[in-house]
Scaffold this motif. Structure first.
Motif, PDB file in Angstrom:
ATOM      1  N   VAL A  18       0.851  -1.197   0.000  1.00  0.00           N
ATOM      2  CA  VAL A  18       0.000   0.000   0.000  1.00  0.00           C
ATOM      3  C   VAL A  18       0.884   1.244   0.000  1.00  0.00           C
ATOM      4  N   THR A  19       0.496   2.225  -0.838  1.00  0.00           N
ATOM      5  CA  THR A  19       1.129   3.537  -0.784  1.00  0.00           C
ATOM      6  C   THR A  19       0.068   4.556  -0.401  1.00  0.00           C
ATOM      7  N   GLU A  20       0.465   5.563   0.360  1.00  0.00           N
ATOM      8  CA  GLU A  20      -0.465   6.596   0.818  1.00  0.00           C
ATOM      9  C   GLU A  20      -0.307   7.848  -0.033  1.00  0.00           C
ATOM     10  N   TYR A  29      -5.382   5.334  -0.226  1.00  0.00           N
ATOM     11  CA  TYR A  29      -4.477   4.198  -0.080  1.00  0.00           C
ATOM     12  C   TYR A  29      -4.525   3.405  -1.383  1.00  0.00           C
ATOM     13  N   SER A  50     -10.215   7.380   2.431  1.00  0.00           N
ATOM     14  CA  SER A  50     -10.669   7.551   3.811  1.00  0.00           C
ATOM     15  C   SER A  50     -11.929   8.410   3.829  1.00  0.00           C
TER      16      SER A  50
END
Length: 113
Positions: A18-20, A29, A50
């Motif tokens: 996962v990269t934010e 995400y 989110s």
């Protein structure tokens, strides 16, 4: 759309890192896979927004976006808005209609571009 030849592959999304990506508000995400040869790669992402996520830009990239869960509001730069819930999709071409994503309670999407 031309999908140039590449081998059959299976993606176990639980195994993808996962990269934010910070939005104007909230966080996206991404789990991202690329398929095909350099210069003709197809990007496939499972994206989770989110609660209260608002993208920090107007996007000109073409996508096929499928809502897996939650609810997504797609805002077009001309003022129109479209709500997608689980089982719905949108399709838009490159440089066609700038769009921006927002979700009040969160959403999970599958995006191909």
């Amino acid at each position: 759309m031309n999908i140039f030849p590449f081998p059959f592959q299976i993606t176990d999304w639980k195994q993808i890192a996962v990269t934010e990506h910070q939005g104007e508000t909230g966080i996206a995400y991404w789990k991202t896979q690329y398929f095909g040869e350099e210069g003709n790669k197809i990007r496939v992402r499972q994206v989770e927004y989110s609660a209260n996520y608002l993208a920090d830009h107007w996007c000109d990239k073409g996508h096929i976006l499928f809502c897996l869960s939650g609810e997504l509001e797609s805002r077009l730069k001309d003022g129109r808005t479209f709500s997608l819930t689980a089982g719905m999709s949108y399709q838009v071409g490159d440089n066609s209609e700038p769009h921006q994503s927002f979700t009040r309670n969160g959403a999970t999407l599958l995006i191909v571009d």
